[in-house]
Design a protein around this motif. Structure first.
Motif, PDB file in Angstrom:
ATOM      1  N   ARG A 122       0.804  -1.217   0.000  1.00  0.00           N
ATOM      2  CA  ARG A 122       0.000   0.000   0.000  1.00  0.00           C
ATOM      3  C   ARG A 122       0.844   1.278   0.000  1.00  0.00           C
ATOM      4  O   ARG A 122       0.306   2.379   0.046  1.00  0.00           O
ATOM      5  N   GLN A 123       2.163   1.129  -0.015  1.00  0.00           N
ATOM      6  CA  GLN A 123       3.087   2.242  -0.255  1.00  0.00           C
ATOM      7  C   GLN A 123       2.851   3.436   0.666  1.00  0.00           C
ATOM      8  O   GLN A 123       2.813   4.580   0.217  1.00  0.00           O
ATOM      9  N   GLY A 124       2.708   3.152   1.974  1.00  0.00           N
ATOM     10  CA  GLY A 124       2.514   4.263   2.915  1.00  0.00           C
ATOM     11  C   GLY A 124       3.762   5.101   3.109  1.00  0.00           C
ATOM     12  O   GLY A 124       3.686   6.250   3.544  1.00  0.00           O
ATOM     13  N   MET A 180       7.588   0.535   5.044  1.00  0.00           N
ATOM     14  CA  MET A 180       7.321   1.621   4.101  1.00  0.00           C
ATOM     15  C   MET A 180       6.672   1.153   2.797  1.00  0.00           C
ATOM     16  O   MET A 180       5.891   1.906   2.197  1.00  0.00           O
ATOM     17  N   LEU A 181       6.946  -0.062   2.343  1.00  0.00           N
ATOM     18  CA  LEU A 181       6.355  -0.532   1.089  1.00  0.00           C
ATOM     19  C   LEU A 181       4.988  -1.183   1.275  1.00  0.00           C
ATOM     20  O   LEU A 181       4.105  -1.039   0.426  1.00  0.00           O
ATOM     21  N   HIS A 182       4.809  -1.912   2.375  1.00  0.00           N
ATOM     22  CA  HIS A 182       3.615  -2.741   2.537  1.00  0.00           C
ATOM     23  C   HIS A 182       2.497  -2.060   3.320  1.00  0.00           C
ATOM     24  O   HIS A 182       1.323  -2.349   3.100  1.00  0.00           O
ATOM     25  N   ALA A 183       2.834  -1.182   4.261  1.00  0.00           N
ATOM     26  CA  ALA A 183       1.809  -0.560   5.109  1.00  0.00           C
ATOM     27  C   ALA A 183       1.233   0.677   4.433  1.00  0.00           C
ATOM     28  O   ALA A 183       1.899   1.331   3.625  1.00  0.00           O
ATOM     29  N   ASP A 184      -0.005   1.007   4.788  1.00  0.00           N
ATOM     30  CA  ASP A 184      -0.529   2.304   4.370  1.00  0.00           C
ATOM     31  C   ASP A 184      -0.089   3.346   5.404  1.00  0.00           C
ATOM     32  O   ASP A 184       0.606   3.032   6.369  1.00  0.00           O
TER      33      ASP A 184
END
Length: 242
Positions: A122-124, A180-184
């Motif tokens: 989700r690219q948070g 940072m890549l997986h969480a919103d």
């Protein structure tokens, strides 16, 4: 505690992969070479600057200036010892910055894709955010190091301060990187907050390993991987509703 040990185990397993090991090891080797070169080349000069800086402290400066030549010589030797002691967290923080700025993206792609492939990205966060977070952490680390400088001359306290600073650095730096890549954006803020205690323990274990010769070369890599495994597993459990 079981989840922390599981994260360590998965991090060690990831390090057995040569491609992961090299990308995680070169920042530490570069950091060690940099700081050893500085200390061997300018150690005596830096110790003199350090002692001169301490003389600017009102209560400590008066005592140093009133001391005899023999006492001042002993203090200069103590300043050189403190510099070598301070090299441990400085090597670590430099390696951690390099891992965060240059190697963490590869680690997330490789480990995240193979072991947490079902997690929607989700690219948070972003690599830019990671670098900015690492730079801010590095600056705060140096400020804290400067503030606590006189305390490093007290026997045993330098090691304790070094450990506490490294643990703080681990949590502040790697918690963002791991998610940072997986969480919103909400998960990126809330998940580390809910797991605050476990993340401190995770960083503490890796911080202690940083004092073990030879093994400490792998500690920044191991720490980064441990945070990745712990937080991505926590994210997977949360999204499953568990």
């Amino acid at each position: 505690m079981q989840t922390i040990l599981r994260a360590y185990g998965r991090a060690l397993r990831s390090l057995t992969q040569p491609v992961i090991l090299w990308h995680m090891l070169w920042p530490t080797l570069l950091s060690v070479a940099l700081w050893l070169t500085l200390l061997l080349s300018f150690g005596a000069t830096l110790a003199g600057w350090l002692l001169h800086g301490l003389e600017a402290w009102p209560w400590l400066g008066r005592w140093i200036l009133d001391a005899g030549a023999d006492t001042r010589h002993m203090l200069l030797l103590a300043a050189q010892f403190v510099l070598w002691l301070m090299a441990l967290p400085l090597i670590y923080v430099t390696a951690a910055f390099l891992v965060s700025a240059f190697a963490i993206g590869f680690m997330l792609e490789h480990v995240g894709g193979r072991e947490y492939g079902e997690l929607v990205r989700r690219q948070g966060g972003s690599m830019r955010g990671s670098v900015l977070n690492s730079m801010a952490t590095l600056l705060l680390f140096l400020v804290l190091l400067a503030i606590t400088l006189p305390l490093w001359f007290l026997p045993g306290l330098g090691i304790l301060l070094s450990l506490l600073l490294v643990v703080w650095l681990n949590k502040r730096c790697y918690a963002y990187d791991a998610l940072m890549l997986h969480a919103d954006t909400v998960e990126l803020l809330e998940l580390p907050r809910r797991h605050r205690g476990s993340l401190w323990l995770l960083g503490l274990g890796c911080g202690v390993l940083g004092f073990v010769p030879i093994l400490n070369l792998l500690v920044p890599a191991l720490t980064g991987l441990a945070y990745v495994h712990y937080l991505l597993e926590a994210l997977r459990i949360e999204r499953r509703g568990g």
